[in-house]
Write a protein that holds these residues in place. Structure first.
Motif: not given
Lengths: 310, 310
Positions: B144, B150, B152
């Motif tokens: 992460c 963001s 992942w």
């Protein structure tokens, strides 16, 4: 032509709509403008109202019934909230008078859900709801009122048991205007014209709503890697937000509940397409007609003798 | 003090970070500024780089390894993408030379996931990843990398099998700046100081991610009905977006997968709090250290004899 009986006003955050209604419920005149609460709070609510009444040459003694953000704390006169659970007709008894006006002007209250975990409010949609649902409706109904802040309301045997606001319209607006995705949609027309991209996004977000903020980013990645068009990106963003909204709204309602869609124009088209794509059963009520019927019900409750007056 | 061996640059959309690295991998100098791609595209990438090299009095023959948005189409020189699935070390072989420079300047490529249903891209995070994960790591890892967008990433036996971008940071930014919720957070400090509201929102959004855009609106309704503070509203919005992100990311990874958090500062605190709140096991790798290690691995692969030079 029928004699005028009252004035009905739907006064939202950014829109103002006024109808001159006749004794027989016919529409004798109509005004629409962008002088919503935000603008009227600057220029004065009384002045805005009067200018539209003058434009229609509305008789001086005619009363005015108002719903929407004009009754908010930052509006004209605060009209408070009726708390859920409540019967829809309770809002008819909560209207407040605007002091110091030459005519009788009343503003209808909103609805509040004071649940600590799921606080929610509406102003204006409660009046639409009143006009969209038959007072003697039996069983469970799920009412979808799409918009800047979409409202989903659960009505059981004429009682509003709860509701949820989804920020769909406003998120679409800020994302397409202020985020990196503004580049992906640059030049696309207002209406999502790519129904394949829209329907595919509706299904993807409905099936995996947890991935909504990931699916949004595929508008950018799809453009970089697969030549996704601006219209396609716009449809993808719209479909993702609406698909996630429907998934969330139906997660708390019974899956088999009958959906009543209260909408008109572009939003009606989008949500009907979404419901069809997901195989959901729905009936549509025109949003404009619904708010007028709700205002009319309020006017008749507040001024019961008005239809025989003037 | 060690002799300088090369210059490492992490050149993002809105940030520029440069390190002067010694033969023994020590940091001999560091520069940070807001001259990211957006700003450097106006003023000139070569000029921005040179001004920071001058400030550190970097030797003229020293090569420069760059990762991030400087390699985007709208950046300095387009560095393309390595397609998934791929080994992490493949990015080391994809660096492009910047022509016309007095020194040897190379920009690392990004990663692309060309899946039609889930297209995705990253630039800069692949270098962080290279520095965060041991090249000989066995089994499945979920990495992460929180931020504006963001990332992942799923890594299996050292191979990147897929990744997903969540627009968490940027959504937080546009929602708190441009939506109606900007009023709810007005005056609150940057860091969500209300950990109770943050953790409660993390749990609510993780458990019902479909309700994320509804939970956001409770920041407004909570303020109207329950006196939710600006700090509480800010924490609620942050927790909702992060909770939904984690739910979405883990819906496609194995629930039992080990999470590696690559973060520092405020984001590290927020995501560690979120993982703890949800009872998820994680290990943290400092984001700055990770990108430097990744750039160092690239420099050593490209200029294998450099450590014995100068």
């Amino acid at each position: 032509m029928a004699s005028p009986a009252y004035i009905a006003v739907d006064w939202g955050t950014s829109s103002f709509r006024l109808w001159l209604i006749g004794e027989d419920d016919s529409i004798l005149g109509e005004r629409r403008s962008g002088e919503g609460m935000t603008s009227a709070a600057q220029t004065g609510f009384a002045q805005v109202l009067q200018s539209h009444l003058d434009a229609l040459a509305a008789p001086e003694n005619l009363p005015v019934i108002v719903c929407g953000m004009a009754g908010a704390r930052q509006g004209w006169v605060e009209a408070g909230y009726i708390d859920t659970p409540t019967s829809l007709s309770a809002i008819l008894t909560g209207a407040v008078s605007v002091p110091g006006q030459s005519r009788d002007v009343r503003i209808l209250p909103g609805l509040a859900q004071r649940d600590r975990q799921a606080p929610d409010v509406m102003r204006g949609e409660e009046t639409q709801l009143l006009g969209a649902i038959a007072a003697d409706a039996k069983g469970e109904q799920v009412v979808c009122m799409p918009g800047t802040h979409s409202k989903w309301v659960r009505v059981v045997n004429g009682q509003v048991t709860g509701f949820s606001t989804f920020m769909t319209g406003e998120l679409f607006d800020v994302i397409t205007k202020h985020s990196i995705l503004s580049h992906a949609v640059a030049g696309a027309a207002d209406v999502p014209a790519d129904s394949t991209a829209f329907e595919s996004a509706i299904k993807a977000a409905f099936n995996k709503p947890a991935l909504a903020t990931n699916l949004l980013f595929t508008a950018r990645a799809g453009q970089l890697l697969h030549g996704l068009t601006a219209a396609g990106a716009r449809a993808l963003i719209s479909g993702t937000l609406i698909g996630a909204e429907i998934a969330g709204a139906l997660s708390s309602a019974g899956q088999g509940a009958a959906i009543t869609l209260v909408a008109s124009g572009r939003l009606q088209t989008l949500y009907e397409d979404a419901f069809r794509t997901l195989g959901l059963t729905y009936t549509t009520v025109d949003a404009d007609a619904a708010v007028r019927r709700g205002l009319s019900a309020a006017a008749k409750a507040i001024w019961p003798n008005n239809e025989r007056k003037s």
